[in-house]
Write a protein that holds these residues in place. Structure first.
Motif, PDB file in Angstrom:
ATOM      1  N   ALA A 182       0.846  -1.203   0.068  1.00 38.33           N
ATOM      2  CA  ALA A 182       0.060  -0.085   0.296  1.00 38.33           C
ATOM      3  C   ALA A 182       1.064   1.133  -0.011  1.00 38.33           C
ATOM      4  O   ALA A 182       0.306   2.289  -0.455  1.00 38.33           O
ATOM      5  CB  ALA A 182      -0.834  -0.103   1.059  1.00 38.33           C
ATOM      6  N   LEU A 183       1.848   1.209   0.699  1.00 38.66           N
ATOM      7  CA  LEU A 183       2.987   2.400   0.717  1.00 38.66           C
ATOM      8  C   LEU A 183       3.348   2.572  -0.594  1.00 38.66           C
ATOM      9  O   LEU A 183       3.430   3.749  -1.292  1.00 38.66           O
ATOM     10  CB  LEU A 183       3.925   2.089   1.702  1.00 38.66           C
ATOM     11  CG  LEU A 183       5.206   3.098   1.477  1.00 38.66           C
ATOM     12  CD1 LEU A 183       4.709   4.728   2.118  1.00 38.66           C
ATOM     13  CD2 LEU A 183       6.287   2.757   2.406  1.00 38.66           C
ATOM     14  N   ARG A 211      -6.345  10.674  -2.714  1.00 38.46           N
ATOM     15  CA  ARG A 211      -7.296  11.598  -2.887  1.00 38.46           C
ATOM     16  C   ARG A 211      -6.519  12.879  -3.788  1.00 38.46           C
ATOM     17  O   ARG A 211      -7.225  13.422  -4.717  1.00 38.46           O
ATOM     18  CB  ARG A 211      -7.642  12.186  -1.736  1.00 38.46           C
ATOM     19  CG  ARG A 211      -8.771  11.387  -0.809  1.00 38.46           C
ATOM     20  CD  ARG A 211      -9.047  11.814   0.455  1.00 38.46           C
ATOM     21  NE  ARG A 211     -10.021  11.104   1.127  1.00 38.46           N
ATOM     22  CZ  ARG A 211     -10.405  11.225   2.346  1.00 38.46           C
ATOM     23  NH1 ARG A 211      -9.972  12.302   3.185  1.00 38.46           N
ATOM     24  NH2 ARG A 211     -11.295  10.435   2.875  1.00 38.46           N
ATOM     25  N   ALA A 212      -5.169  13.153  -3.449  1.00 42.37           N
ATOM     26  CA  ALA A 212      -4.461  13.847  -4.221  1.00 42.37           C
ATOM     27  C   ALA A 212      -4.238  13.575  -5.503  1.00 42.37           C
ATOM     28  O   ALA A 212      -4.594  14.371  -6.626  1.00 42.37           O
ATOM     29  CB  ALA A 212      -3.128  14.232  -3.641  1.00 42.37           C
ATOM     30  N   ALA A 213      -4.068  12.275  -6.052  1.00 39.07           N
ATOM     31  CA  ALA A 213      -3.918  12.029  -7.316  1.00 39.07           C
ATOM     32  C   ALA A 213      -5.342  12.164  -8.139  1.00 39.07           C
ATOM     33  O   ALA A 213      -5.119  12.566  -9.154  1.00 39.07           O
ATOM     34  CB  ALA A 213      -3.452  10.568  -7.385  1.00 39.07           C
ATOM     35  N   ALA A 265      -2.901   6.264   6.357  1.00 40.61           N
ATOM     36  CA  ALA A 265      -3.116   7.895   6.306  1.00 40.61           C
ATOM     37  C   ALA A 265      -2.330   8.316   4.753  1.00 40.61           C
ATOM     38  O   ALA A 265      -2.866   9.245   4.262  1.00 40.61           O
ATOM     39  CB  ALA A 265      -2.350   8.692   7.156  1.00 40.61           C
ATOM     40  N   ALA A 266      -1.506   7.655   4.569  1.00 41.34           N
ATOM     41  CA  ALA A 266      -0.556   7.947   3.259  1.00 41.34           C
ATOM     42  C   ALA A 266      -1.414   7.689   2.128  1.00 41.34           C
ATOM     43  O   ALA A 266      -1.571   8.288   1.089  1.00 41.34           O
ATOM     44  CB  ALA A 266       0.723   7.312   3.572  1.00 41.34           C
ATOM     45  N   LYS A 267      -1.872   6.416   2.259  1.00 43.29           N
ATOM     46  CA  LYS A 267      -2.521   5.896   1.075  1.00 43.29           C
ATOM     47  C   LYS A 267      -3.801   6.640   0.760  1.00 43.29           C
ATOM     48  O   LYS A 267      -4.197   7.130  -0.501  1.00 43.29           O
ATOM     49  CB  LYS A 267      -3.186   4.288   1.184  1.00 43.29           C
ATOM     50  CG  LYS A 267      -3.879   3.713   0.140  1.00 43.29           C
ATOM     51  CD  LYS A 267      -2.896   3.704  -1.222  1.00 43.29           C
ATOM     52  CE  LYS A 267      -3.502   2.660  -2.161  1.00 43.29           C
ATOM     53  NZ  LYS A 267      -5.225   2.638  -2.421  1.00 43.29           N
ATOM     54  N   GLY A 274      -6.103  -1.975  -1.063  1.00 38.88           N
ATOM     55  CA  GLY A 274      -6.800  -1.229  -0.025  1.00 38.88           C
ATOM     56  C   GLY A 274      -7.612  -0.017  -0.295  1.00 38.88           C
ATOM     57  O   GLY A 274      -6.883   1.067  -0.834  1.00 38.88           O
ATOM     58  N   ASP A 275      -9.065   0.066  -0.604  1.00 38.98           N
ATOM     59  CA  ASP A 275      -9.677   1.217  -1.047  1.00 38.98           C
ATOM     60  C   ASP A 275      -9.780   2.249   0.139  1.00 38.98           C
ATOM     61  O   ASP A 275      -9.279   2.026   1.256  1.00 38.98           O
ATOM     62  CB  ASP A 275     -10.924   0.905  -1.881  1.00 38.98           C
ATOM     63  CG  ASP A 275     -11.842   0.171  -0.777  1.00 38.98           C
ATOM     64  OD1 ASP A 275     -11.393   0.222   0.513  1.00 38.98           O
ATOM     65  OD2 ASP A 275     -12.945  -0.169  -1.111  1.00 38.98           O
ATOM     66  N   ASP A 276     -10.289   3.648  -0.203  1.00 41.40           N
ATOM     67  CA  ASP A 276     -10.421   4.485   0.532  1.00 41.40           C
ATOM     68  C   ASP A 276     -11.126   3.901   1.884  1.00 41.40           C
ATOM     69  O   ASP A 276     -11.149   4.404   3.255  1.00 41.40           O
ATOM     70  CB  ASP A 276     -11.216   5.623   0.173  1.00 41.40           C
ATOM     71  CG  ASP A 276     -10.186   6.543  -0.905  1.00 41.40           C
ATOM     72  OD1 ASP A 276      -9.008   6.024  -1.097  1.00 41.40           O
ATOM     73  OD2 ASP A 276     -10.632   7.542  -1.426  1.00 41.40           O
TER      74      ASP A 276
END
Length: 311
Positions: A166-167, A249-251, A242-244, A288-290
């Motif tokens: 995920a990272l 969202r940013a992407a 938190a990073a994922k 892992g989705d949001d």
């Protein structure tokens, strides 16, 4: 926490960018064979074996050592199950196969929840099950990204490699977001309406600024998660989620804004923009989705001693 990336970490990312610019241009991603020459180039610079222990021919690096490099792979939308092979597989496949990963001769598809690029893979991994190509009952699944076909596999996909993969996926999303930002800014400086370039319009400036802010806020979370995983920090899983979330969202914001800036032509296959848009939409639910990462983050925060003292 204060830290800066080392010269070696930056050098690896620079080497990855250099070889991918030569071997993995948009036209190669669009119509070239998968995984293509970019895959071989990444094996040569050591990224495929970066997380393989040195005794098996790898570099034995940490997530912090490679996070910038995986950001570059996102920027180029490298085809093939890269995160699955280079990051997840070293934690899941038998040690006897690790040297093949480092050499770039073994391609591994790991369910997350779907198997990406299963047609290319020598091994399929679903949860704790590791099977050679052809042994599992697989069903094609629709994919938004033609360069990343998906396959459904039976069984529970939950994997001990979730945090590491995920990272790396978050880092790829960050790279994709930066590439889309560059494309949107460049096009906004060329496209004209009402006798002016659209980049001079206040509304367009605001949208591009929002993308820049989202990416700049997401990047420290991705780097923090890499640091936490590299040092086995107690809150590493929380930091990864938190990073994922932030990178996804940013992407997504970058993709939406780039599409709006380009207008209707952005939907077509005529532009390379479609490659990065599709990859963002494909990677958001991967590893892992949001919803999954929000749930993990919420559980970690509610279970923390500091939060427990709140009324």
């Amino acid at each position: 926490m204060r830290f800066s990336f080392t010269e070696d970490q930056r050098a690896l990312a620079g080497a990855v960018r250099e070889v991918l610019e030569k071997t993995c241009p948009p036209e190669a991603v669009r119509s070239g064979p998968r995984p293509g020459p970019g895959w071989r180039a990444l094996a040569e610079v050591g990224l495929l074996g970066a997380h393989v222990p040195e005794q098996y021919g790898g570099l034995g690096l940490t997530p912090l050592d490679t996070v910038l490099a995986f950001e570059e792979t996102g920027r180029c939308a490298v085809p093939g199950p890269l995160v699955e092979t280079a990051v997840a597989a070293p934690l899941l496949v038998p040690a006897a196969r690790l040297a093949e990963i480092a050499a770039g001769t073994l391609v591994v598809s790991v369910a997350s929840p779907y198997l990406p690029d299963a047609d290319l893979a020598d091994l399929h991994v679903v949860g704790a099950l590791v099977a050679p190509h052809g042994e599992l009952d697989l069903t094609p699944h629709p994919s938004v990204d033609a360069t990343r076909p998906l396959t459904a596999a039976p069984g529970d996909w939950t994997s001990p490699a979730l945090d590491h993969a995920a990272l790396a996926t978050a880092a790829q999303l960050l790279g994709l977001g930066r590439r889309l930002q560059e494309e949107a800014v460049g096009y906004a400086g060329q496209r004209r309406q009402f006798g002016k370039v659209i980049g001079s319009f206040q509304a367009v400036k605001h949208q591009l600024a929002d993308v820049a802010v989202a990416l700049e806020f997401a990047a420290p979370l991705v780097y923090r998660a890499a640091y936490a995983l590299a040092h086995d920090a107690p809150g590493a899983a929380r930091d990864v989620s938190a990073a994922k979330l932030a990178a996804s969202r940013a992407a997504h914001r970058a993709a939406r804004t780039a599409l709006q800036v380009h207008g209707a032509i952005g939907y077509t296959d005529e532009l390379d923009l479609r490659l990065w848009l599709n990859r963002v939409w494909a990677l958001r639910p991967a590893w892992g989705d949001d919803g999954l990462h929000r749930a993990r983050l919420r559980a970690a925060l509610l279970e923390s001693p500091a939060t427990a003292r709140l009324p």
